[in-house]
Scaffold this active site. Structure first.
Site, mmCIF file in Angstrom:
data_model
loop_
_atom_site.group_PDB
_atom_site.id
_atom_site.type_symbol
_atom_site.label_atom_id
_atom_site.label_comp_id
_atom_site.label_asym_id
_atom_site.label_seq_id
_atom_site.Cartn_x
_atom_site.Cartn_y
_atom_site.Cartn_z
ATOM 1 N N ASP B 401 0.945 -1.212 -0.052
ATOM 2 C CA ASP B 401 0.026 -0.058 0.187
ATOM 3 C C ASP B 401 0.750 1.110 -0.003
ATOM 4 O O ASP B 401 1.920 1.320 0.983
ATOM 5 C CB ASP B 401 -0.965 -0.113 1.184
ATOM 6 C CG ASP B 401 -1.968 0.931 1.344
ATOM 7 O OD1 ASP B 401 -2.927 0.892 0.655
ATOM 8 O OD2 ASP B 401 -1.925 2.029 1.964
ATOM 9 N N GLU B 430 1.261 -0.465 -5.003
ATOM 10 C CA GLU B 430 0.071 0.030 -5.089
ATOM 11 C C GLU B 430 0.338 1.683 -5.163
ATOM 12 O O GLU B 430 0.177 2.305 -4.146
ATOM 13 C CB GLU B 430 -0.926 -0.177 -4.294
ATOM 14 C CG GLU B 430 -2.382 0.228 -4.176
ATOM 15 C CD GLU B 430 -2.661 1.566 -3.318
ATOM 16 O OE1 GLU B 430 -3.820 1.930 -3.589
ATOM 17 O OE2 GLU B 430 -1.927 1.990 -2.654
#
Lengths: 676, 676
Positions: B401, B430
């Protein structure tokens, strides 16, 4: 498959280079992974670019650093974001001496910019107000605790005190940290955290004449040549008879006097007039058919004179402010001494004969090409020593004929050795071939290169080409613009009359820092040999004395003199990298400008020149010009003064200008651009 | 200016690397001067390009050589001139195992091609006839005097004898040297003179799943979650209750099961439903608000189960042919154990508090970001060890993330260490941010990356983007195409109904070797929270059990299963680099093909897939498609067979085809292309 080479296969790749704390990638100008130096020139500002970014939201900045050959830091510049969203940064640097310089980029974290951004928003929003101001005070105190010029630290400490002064309103405390004085101190001495330098990238800096000069080409044998009615044969001109021409060329303001080859010329299969296969008695032969029993590349054709004469010729040119370039064509007539002394330097066929130059099925029986692979070391030493002879006689520039037919590794070695031992000597590559070879000749060390300029005629072609040589390939190849040469007479020049010669002279002299003129240009010699894009009665194959007295009629000599004067007066024209094409409403009218900033200008003042050319040699054209005011150094101004250096007229112009150019009167404007 | 860094300033540049006898420049794929490896994948053919040329007129050729991690030469390919006049050569290579491979280019002189060119012209013209044939005979004799396979040398000697046989007519002698047999021998074992290798360029080869896989994202707590009417509170799903969903996902043919974070969730400033600032009792909190007294990133949320349960879940996924990816979000709730154990891993403000995440003036008070600069080594070791925990429990992929908010140097080190110790582990970045960061995350080691795919909707956008990811950035970044995620629901998906979900699934599954689906896609969950491009009642902030029985009504689950089956059957879709967009006459119809050559295909047969998509989710469109027959492997043929793998229909097509696509019936063709 086996490797049929003695070249060692390189080792397996190493572990990845660590990325910096602040990443800096895609640095420009870099040639071949930095293994070869980019080109720089003394006094030439050049752009350094890099992609710089960081994680998260804190402010990032970058510095371009120029390092002198002795390793000391010469100068630095803060880089600016030039492509919003793409994290692309640029700054301009300018070396001031020849040698192997280097540059690097340093990415860094900018805590002051981060604080300014956050504090401005948060104090305004009433969030963390005292905390932000306190942190600002600490930051400026830290910035002051460095080795700073007198007064600078005090400025920062005063600001820190204001930020910390809780007796003041928050807005006033904040204003203390945002003052112009603080910004000025931190612009001169930025507070840089996490400084992350790239590796050093090499920059080979050559002297000014490697990039900037007006060349004039002549065949010395033509000056003073005359037909002797008593013998019925031509008598060659000599260095002595050519001497007076030096003054005329110098008077036109040229910087370099370029002589086609001056060596003995072979007689076996000598070419006759107009490239005929068989010379007639008295035909002097092509000076590119080099070598006879009287000597090879290190000798002077006896008809031209002696080395003493040559020395006198060079000395006279130097007195008149010109350096002498000599044409070097590394090929041999069958009569060249090397053919008998070193038959191994040529290709021997299966039948024992030496191979002629050929383009199958055609053979060129007046020329043997050298075979550099048979004895690379022997050939290298011979050529180097031959060039040394000419250097010892005052030649400081070599125009090299067809370098693209010799191995690149030969040139790389030769040019490196001459840069080391004779850094003043400039080599010009006469290669008209595909882009990869053209650029790589520059990349391996050629100081400057002939270009495709002669074949770029339309506005679109010229706009793209001027931009390419200034902005895209200038770190690899220094362009020389020649409207004609003894080998080149394009259809445009054949058909466009005096106006074509005028407008192409303007384009060459202003479009590139180095340009060249082949003698006879003043006389608009524009008749081609049928079917060939070169002059009829080509000077390569015959004596060609000219009636210089008739040259004034064309006005070209006067124009060349004016252009050279303008070039000397305007440093903007002497620089290469800063060129901008401006849109025009007429497809026959080209407009471009060149500029040098005050900080880089030898005069200490910014200089901007705007050139507008009617490209149609037959018809008068009118056009609007939509000027890029920022490129002219005029951002934020509405109007400015232009002074046409070709005729002295002055006008006041705005961002949109109108011109009317008559090829029979004045086909171009070359205008100094000045603020009102 | 001083350098406020401990990073050493690099040494001055070295002398230039010698150019080869046959110059080879501008090699691709090369990242950052070859200091970082380009990306390769097991079984993935990739193009090597270089500029190759030479002096003079003799023939030049080049070979691309692939070198295995142990230094042995794996394979080579003759490069082809792919840009006439620009001397640009290309060949495709294909590694077959993970590791740090390398490649180089070898330029060479091709004496046979030179002889063929010259001899053909000269014998025809009657110039040097016997000499050329004799030299050809000598050349083939030299070629035969090498270590060659059985029969090859004999072929060459026979040809040499014919060339030397003066009893034959010249044309017949020449024909002997030009035979197909001779050409075949010299194609397999070229006679290479002056072989000039480049340096080795690194190629990091990762396993197949790093590039090619179908991902399915789920929140494990939602599966089996239920509202307990007796307590009036939700009961979380667990790894055990989520287990049955594994079968449904595997039945659809997915390769990777990706779980959002599974760690304990903080309660301080916990977010409530729909991103409200204050959670209500029973709100489970965002799994991205990581850390509580029950543990941090190396712990499992007690409501999900134990490590034993997790292991059983992973084992079941593996039984069904899927690997498990875990979401790693390197941020901490204020309740994370690290906050008290290692306050130095966070930023402490001037008032002694720990800094929240913020985007001034907004603060995110449920999250403390790590400060990687305070104790880089300590943080590095902690994160590495945490990841090792998950690897030891069978996790083989990490979806990271927001990697773009952490230092790049951290990722470079971490990814290098995992490639060394756990070469099977794949990291997906990401990062939805600017191109420089996106690409550099790939360049420093991320195996694959989320992309801008979700925001590319028009034909022009998609054509450019498909070409970019396949041809321009594929050596830096392996693309993952996700039509939606738990964070992304674009206006196109909100507005286009079931047809939008269908056509974007086709584009994702065929446009990129890796694509991903977020659970609920089958149900066409397309209602956004007002003002935000993500789902209302976002699963991040609440339990979201789904009525999978109702999914069949949309047909999307069936489509996903079909797409995954086609992906597994067609290796063309599993490869990245060979993608061609074909012109269409309708701006709402996109056509592109992917192809793998037989020599690289795992089936041993060439495979070509042509995808045609109606990009308008509302209206039926018709279009002509102008097919690039060469890109389809059909050069020289007029017609071919297409079989639509979505419905089994077969057609015979030509270079211009016609389609009609109704978004309510079938919005796309995914067609196998086969010669007739």
């Amino acid at each position: 498959m086996s490797i049929d080479s003695t070249t060692p296969v390189p080792a397996a790749p190493q572990i990845s280079r660590p990325i910096g704390r602040i990443p800096v990638t895609e640095v420009f100008p870099v040639l071949e992974d930095g293994d070869w130096p980019a080109k720089g020139t003394v006094g030439e500002p050049f752009p350094v670019r890099a992609t710089v970014f960081r994680e998260g939201h804190d402010a990032v900045a970058a510095t371009a650093v120029l390092v002198a050959p002795d390793g000391t830091e010469h100068s630095w510049a803060l880089m600016k974001d030039v492509a919003k969203g793409l994290d692309r940064y640029e700054a301009w640097l300018c070396p001031d001496a020849p040698g192997l310089w280097s540059f690097r980029v340093e990415g860094w974290s900018d805590p002051y910019a981060t604080w300014v951004h956050d504090a401005t928003i948060k104090v305004d929003a009433g969030v963390d107000v005292d905390l932000m101001l306190t942190e600002g005070s600490r930051l400026l105190t830290r910035a002051a605790d460095r080795d700073l010029p007198a007064g600078a630290a005090e400025t920062l400490r005063d600001a820190a005190a204001v930020l910390a002064d809780t007796s003041l309103e928050p807005a006033d405390r904040l204003a203390g940290g945002l003052s112009d004085d603080v910004a000025a101190v931190l612009a001169a001495d930025p507070l840089r955290d996490m400084v992350s330098p790239t590796v050093s990238y090499p920059l080979q800096v050559d002297r000014r004449l490697a990039q900037t000069g007006a060349w004039y080409e002549m065949f010395p044998r033509s000056e003073g040549a005359h037909f002797d009615l008593t013998t019925g044969r031509w008598v060659s001109g000599t260095f002595r008879t050519a001497m007076p021409r030096i003054d005329a060329i110098a008077d036109m303001g040229f910087d370099v006097l370029y002589l086609t080859p001056v060596h003995p010329i072979g007689t076996t299969n000598r070419k006759g007039r107009n490239n005929s296969l068989n010379a007639r008695p008295g035909d002097p032969g092509s000076p590119y058919g080099i070598g006879s029993p009287e000597g090879g590349h290190d000798a002077i054709h006896p008809e031209l004179g002696t080395f003493e004469d040559f020395d006198a010729f060079v000395a006279r040119a130097r007195e008149r402010g010109m350096e002498v370039a000599l044409d070097i064509a590394l090929q041999c007539s069958p009569d060249h001494p090397w053919v008998t002394e070193h038959p191994e330097w040529f290709t021997t066929r299966a039948d024992g004969t030496i191979a002629y130059a050929e383009n199958p099925p055609k053979k060129y029986q007046d020329i043997y090409p050298l075979n550099f692979d048979n004895d690379p070391e022997g050939i290298y030493v011979a050529i180097r020593d031959m060039l040394e002879v000419w250097v010892s006689h005052g030649v400081t520039l070599f125009r090299v004929d067809n370098p693209h037919t010799k191995p690149l590794e030969f040139w790389q070695r030769l040019l490196a050795e001459f840069r080391e031992n004779h850094p003043e000597v400039v080599f010009l590559a006469e290669a008209f071939t595909r882009p990869a070879m053209m650029r790589t000749l520059g990349a391996v060390g050629y100081h400057q290169s002939y270009t495709y300029f002669a074949w770029r005629n339309t506005k679109k072609e010229l706009a793209e080409y001027l931009t390419e040589v200034a902005r895209e390939t200038s770190h690899v190849l220094r362009p020389a613009f020649w409207p004609t040469t003894h080998d080149i007479l394009t259809p445009f020049m054949q058909q466009g009359g005096t106006a074509a010669f005028a407008l192409r002279a303007v384009l060459a002299a202003t479009g590139s820092p180095t340009y060249g003129i082949y003698s006879g240009y003043e006389l608009v010699e524009n008749i081609a040999r049928p079917g060939v894009e070169e002059q009829i009665d080509n000077e390569k194959y015959e004596f060609k004395p000219r009636d210089w007295g008739s040259a004034d009629a064309t006005g070209i000599a006067l124009l060349l003199g004016t252009l050279n004067r303008i070039r000397h007066e305007h440093p903007a024209l002497g620089q290469l990298h800063d060129l901008t094409v401006h849109p025009t409403s007429n497809d026959q009218v080209l407009a471009f400008s060149k500029r040098i900033e005050a900080r880089f200008s030898p005069t200490g003042r910014a200089d901007t020149v705007l050139v507008v050319v009617n490209l149609d040699p037959f018809l008068t054209h009118e056009s609007l010009i939509h000027l890029d005011m920022e490129a002219l150094g005029l951002r934020g101004t509405d109007s400015f003064r232009v002074r046409d250096e070709l005729n002295g007229e002055e006008h006041q112009w705005g961002a949109t200008a109108w011109v009317r150019l008559d090829p029979r009167a004045q086909t171009a404007h070359v205008m100094a651009v000045e603020p009102l």
